[in-house]
Scaffold this active site. Structure first.
Site, mmCIF file in Angstrom:
data_model
loop_
_atom_site.group_PDB
_atom_site.id
_atom_site.type_symbol
_atom_site.label_atom_id
_atom_site.label_comp_id
_atom_site.label_asym_id
_atom_site.label_seq_id
_atom_site.Cartn_x
_atom_site.Cartn_y
_atom_site.Cartn_z
ATOM 1 N N CYS A 1 0.817 -1.210 0.000
ATOM 2 C CA CYS A 1 0.000 0.000 0.000
ATOM 3 C C CYS A 1 0.859 1.272 0.000
ATOM 4 O O CYS A 1 0.585 2.177 -0.803
ATOM 5 C CB CYS A 1 -0.958 0.025 1.185
ATOM 6 S SG CYS A 1 -1.225 -1.551 1.964
ATOM 7 N N GLN B 1 1.334 -11.106 -3.682
ATOM 8 C CA GLN B 1 -0.080 -10.725 -3.679
ATOM 9 C C GLN B 1 -0.554 -10.343 -5.073
ATOM 10 O O GLN B 1 0.190 -9.768 -5.856
ATOM 11 C CB GLN B 1 -0.296 -9.503 -2.778
ATOM 12 C CG GLN B 1 -0.344 -9.804 -1.313
ATOM 13 C CD GLN B 1 -0.957 -8.647 -0.527
ATOM 14 O OE1 GLN B 1 -1.970 -8.060 -0.923
ATOM 15 N NE2 GLN B 1 -0.346 -8.316 0.590
ATOM 16 N N ASP C 1 -2.374 -7.834 -5.863
ATOM 17 C CA ASP C 1 -2.798 -6.680 -5.077
ATOM 18 C C ASP C 1 -3.290 -5.533 -5.958
ATOM 19 O O ASP C 1 -2.887 -5.418 -7.117
ATOM 20 C CB ASP C 1 -1.603 -6.189 -4.252
ATOM 21 C CG ASP C 1 -2.028 -5.397 -3.033
ATOM 22 O OD1 ASP C 1 -3.245 -5.279 -2.806
ATOM 23 O OD2 ASP C 1 -1.148 -4.895 -2.303
ATOM 24 N N HIS D 1 -4.758 -1.225 -5.226
ATOM 25 C CA HIS D 1 -5.320 -0.175 -4.385
ATOM 26 C C HIS D 1 -6.156 0.733 -5.275
ATOM 27 O O HIS D 1 -5.657 1.233 -6.279
ATOM 28 C CB HIS D 1 -4.207 0.563 -3.650
ATOM 29 C CG HIS D 1 -3.513 -0.345 -2.671
ATOM 30 N ND1 HIS D 1 -2.381 -1.055 -2.989
ATOM 31 C CD2 HIS D 1 -3.873 -0.716 -1.421
ATOM 32 C CE1 HIS D 1 -2.051 -1.810 -1.964
ATOM 33 N NE2 HIS D 1 -2.936 -1.642 -0.987
ATOM 34 N N LYS E 1 -14.087 -4.437 6.303
ATOM 35 C CA LYS E 1 -13.569 -5.230 5.180
ATOM 36 C C LYS E 1 -14.418 -6.464 4.931
ATOM 37 O O LYS E 1 -15.151 -6.926 5.811
ATOM 38 C CB LYS E 1 -12.120 -5.641 5.439
ATOM 39 C CG LYS E 1 -11.953 -6.507 6.678
ATOM 40 C CD LYS E 1 -10.530 -7.008 6.802
ATOM 41 C CE LYS E 1 -10.395 -7.845 8.067
ATOM 42 N NZ LYS E 1 -9.171 -8.578 8.154
HETATM 43 C C1 TSB Z 1 -5.045 -6.434 -0.109
HETATM 44 N N1 TSB Z 1 -2.785 -4.296 2.055
HETATM 45 C C2 TSB Z 1 -3.721 -5.358 1.775
HETATM 46 C C3 TSB Z 1 -3.807 -5.582 0.273
HETATM 47 O O1 TSB Z 1 -3.907 -4.342 -0.398
HETATM 48 C C4 TSB Z 1 -3.214 -6.630 2.469
HETATM 49 O O2 TSB Z 1 -2.026 -6.862 2.529
HETATM 50 N N2 TSB Z 1 -4.144 -7.423 2.965
HETATM 51 S S1 TSB Z 1 -3.848 -8.812 3.727
HETATM 52 O O3 TSB Z 1 -2.938 -8.595 4.782
HETATM 53 O O4 TSB Z 1 -5.127 -9.334 4.096
HETATM 54 O O5 TSB Z 1 -3.184 -9.795 2.735
HETATM 55 C C5 TSB Z 1 -3.798 -10.083 1.504
HETATM 56 C C6 TSB Z 1 -3.989 -11.564 1.316
HETATM 57 O O6 TSB Z 1 -2.748 -12.244 1.379
HETATM 58 C C7 TSB Z 1 -4.824 -12.261 2.384
HETATM 59 O O7 TSB Z 1 -6.176 -12.099 2.127
HETATM 60 C C8 TSB Z 1 -4.383 -13.702 2.246
HETATM 61 O O8 TSB Z 1 -5.134 -14.359 1.251
HETATM 62 C C9 TSB Z 1 -2.950 -13.594 1.755
HETATM 63 N N3 TSB Z 1 -1.944 -13.916 2.801
HETATM 64 C C10 TSB Z 1 -1.765 -13.260 3.965
HETATM 65 N N4 TSB Z 1 -0.749 -13.804 4.662
HETATM 66 C C11 TSB Z 1 -0.273 -14.834 3.910
HETATM 67 C C12 TSB Z 1 0.781 -15.790 4.084
HETATM 68 N N5 TSB Z 1 1.554 -15.780 5.162
HETATM 69 N N6 TSB Z 1 0.988 -16.714 3.118
HETATM 70 C C13 TSB Z 1 0.204 -16.720 2.002
HETATM 71 N N7 TSB Z 1 -0.777 -15.847 1.790
HETATM 72 C C14 TSB Z 1 -1.027 -14.909 2.720
HETATM 73 ZN ZN ZN Z 2 -3.040 -2.651 0.769
#
Ligand code: TSB
Ligand code: ZN
Length: 584
Positions: free
Chosen positions: A277, A324, A326, A328, A412
């Site tokens: 982010c 991710q 990802d 925004h 969320k």
């Molecule tokens: C969506 N900042 C937000 C982003 O913009 C974010 O980081 N969200 S999060 O923390 O929820 O992480 C996004 C996704 O990453 C989670 O929904 C999950 O599916 C995945 N995730 C989180 N931690 C792990 C991990 N340790 N290993 C694999 N996937 C993961």
């Molecule tokens: Zn984010």
């Protein structure tokens, strides 16, 4: 699968079985000392100090036999109550029990013990009446476990088991466990050469092998195309940032325990980023924006690093280095509903394409009483939460609400799924954020010329490529749809002497069509090679014999069938393309 903890009677039964386990271990290993033996969702375990002994599979069978013997003997399980003082005296040679007793509240003057035959254990109870009731049990596995979960302490042996009231329940459960084991993406990932790990790289840092890399590339292409069509702009940003970047974003204060420690380079102090982010906020802030430009959607397939406890990392599902899917989304307050709706619709579309049905939407809201956790703007929270609910209802999506589970910056929506083994995890997520844009002093010029702050939606449709791949491997048991399969077709010449030439011609033709083709022309029996094509879960096996060579046709078998279909080469290419395009 059944959750033992949720069933009161099964909990008692399993707790008693933990005592039976301890008694059997004491018979076989008289020096054994016992820490705790709780009931868990999956049954029970007992943590035991066995000195230098390490419990093997064979040992489990021996212990089980001894448990059966004790059970047959049928001793009653008797409760006694003693004072703390008496308990300290009775267990004076057992440092583990002394540790437990001395931490008990002074007010807890009465301490209970349970005795069955020659074995007594400190325990709150309750228990079944006699050990005779403990008949249908199974010891499942053993592992090392640090005393009190602290790696500075001694390693104990943890033995897991489960107990039922009848044979049928036990057998059904063991079958379900076996099925879960077969579905576990860690097994499939190994069998199909999808990923590996190596101690020299580190825990939670899987290496994607060529087959895994193909799957990941297909996922990337798939979601990239969708995001392009929705107006997302993709970027590349570094997977490090300075500590100051994460101080600005607030991660340094609120998320540090999930981050790798910082490193100094010259005058700068860097961290491996846990989230993307902040980088995307800077990209938004790089230009002036008018209300007409919004929404602005910045996407990235971005590597993140998070500290996950070493006991929690798991295959591709929970890693320390992840990627991710990802984005925004920077929106005006009046665009929240519409943009959120697009994200939820995209989630639904993707899950449909993958044939996923077993998932739950969780809407995480703030706890209005918790003024400390959640930033104080009732109006903002109420309208945002109402908007999200409204969209979900409009889309007819079933969801449950989790009050007090929202992030401190906004409500969320998460998608929860259940892996083959272990607790539920989140795949997709969409998080509303009112704070980060303020922290980065982001703005747009509104219709009336005034400066306004945009709202941000953080969203990841797959979550991470890592976790999503883990999940689809489990859902499909490794039998991936054609478009995702690392190897889509395997050509098997019946006899190399007569059929190799045409096989090679086919291989070239199909490769040129863009298919992922292999040929198995090893000097092995046809039946053996056909079987291996199945074991490797290759969707199409092409058998090349006299007929195919002479008529210039293609005979194929679909995975899991024994029926052979013959088509002209043009028909076959069209058939495969249709399967791929329509994700069949
Ligand atoms: C969506 N900042 C937000 C982003 O913009 C974010 O980081 N969200 S999060 O923390 O929820 O992480 C996004 C996704 O990453 C989670 O929904 C999950 O599916 C995945 N995730 C989180 N931690 C792990 C991990 N340790 N290993 C694999 N996937 C993961
Ligand atoms: Zn984010």
């Amino acid at each position: 699968m059944i959750n033992i903890k949720e069933d009161e009677k099964l909990s008692v039964l399993n707790h008693s079985c933990a005592h039976l386990l301890a008694q059997a271990v004491k018979h076989l290993y008289p020096h054994a000392m016992f820490w705790v033996g709780p009931v868990i969702e999956e049954g029970f375990y007992y943590d035991i100090d066995l000195g230098d002994n390490v419990i093997t599979e064979d040992d489990l069978a021996t212990i089980e036999k001894e448990m059966k013997k004790i059970s047959k003997d049928g001793k009653r399980i008797v409760r006694h109550e003693i004072s703390k003082e008496e308990a300290l005296e009775q267990f004076k040679n057992d440092p583990y029990k002394i540790d437990l007793i001395s931490r008990m509240d002074e007010a807890d003057t009465v301490i209970s013990c349970y005795t069955q035959g020659d074995f007594t254990d400190l325990c709150r109870g309750p228990h079944v009446e006699t050990v005779k009731e403990l008949k249908y049990f199974k010891l499942l596995k053993s592992s090392g476990a640090y005393w009190k979960g602290d790696s500075k302490n001694k390693m104990l042996q943890r033995i897991y088991g489960i107990c039922f009231f009848n044979e049928e329940d036990l057998n059904n459960h063991l079958l379900a466990l076996e099925d879960a084991k077969q579905r576990d993406h860690r097994k499939i990932g190994k069998d199909l050469d999808i990923f590996m790990s190596h101690d020299l790289v580190g825990k939670g840092m899987p290496l994607w092998l060529p087959n895994g890399a193909i799957i990941r590339k297909q996922l990337e292409n798939y979601i990239y195309e969708k995001e392009q069509k929705m107006g997302y702009k993709h970027v590349y940003t570094p997977c490090v940032g300075t500590v100051d970047l994460y101080k600005t974003s607030g991660h340094w204060d609120h998320y540090q325990e999930n981050m790798f420690p910082s490193m100094k380079v010259d005058e700068e102090e860097f961290v491996l980023r846990p989230m993307n982010c902040p980088h995307h906020m800077l990209i938004y802030g790089n230009e002036l924006h008018s209300y007409r430009d919004l929404p602005i959607r910045i996407g990235e397939f971005a590597a993140d690093f998070r500290y996950e406890a070493s006991g929690a990392v798991k295959g591709l599902e929970r890693v320390r280095c992840m990627c991710q899917n990802d984005a925004h989304l920077f929106v005006r307050p009046d665009q929240i509903g519409e943009e959120f709706k697009k994200v939820v619709s995209l989630i639904l579309e993707v899950y449909k394409d993958f044939g996923l049905k077993d998932y739950k939407f969780r809407l995480s809201l703030r706890d209005p009483e918790d003024k400390e956790k959640y930033f104080d703007d009732d109006e903002m929270w109420n309208s945002a939460e109402a908007k999200l609910r409204e969209v979900l209802n409009e889309l007819g999506v079933e969801y449950f609400e989790a009050v007090g589970e929202a992030a401190f910056y906004g409500p969320k929506l998460d998608v929860e799924v259940k892996p083959a083994v272990g607790p539920e995890v989140t795949l997709s997520t969409c998080q509303l954020d009112f704070l980060l844009p303020r922290r980065f002093e982001l703005s747009y010029i509104d219709r009336d010329g005034s400066k306004k702050t945009p709202v941000v939606l953080h969203r990841a449709i797959f979550g991470t490529f890592d976790r999503f791949t883990a999940f689809i491997l489990e859902e499909t048991k490794g039998v991936l749809p054609l478009w995702l399969s690392p190897v889509q077709m395997n050509i098997v010449p019946v006899n190399n002497e007569y059929h190799l030439e045409y096989s090679k011609e086919l291989e070239e033709l199909l490769r040129n069509e863009g298919f992922r083709v292999e040929m198995d022309a090893r000097e092995e029996k046809l039946s053996y090679r056909m079987r291996e094509s199945q074991t490797r879960k290759i969707p199409l096996t092409l058998i090349v014999g006299d007929k195919e060579r002479d008529e210039k046709t293609i005979s194929y078998r679909l995975f899991g069938t024994t029926e052979t279909t013959t088509l002209s080469r043009e028909e076959f290419v069209a058939f495969v393309k249709d399967l791929i395009v329509n994700k069949k």
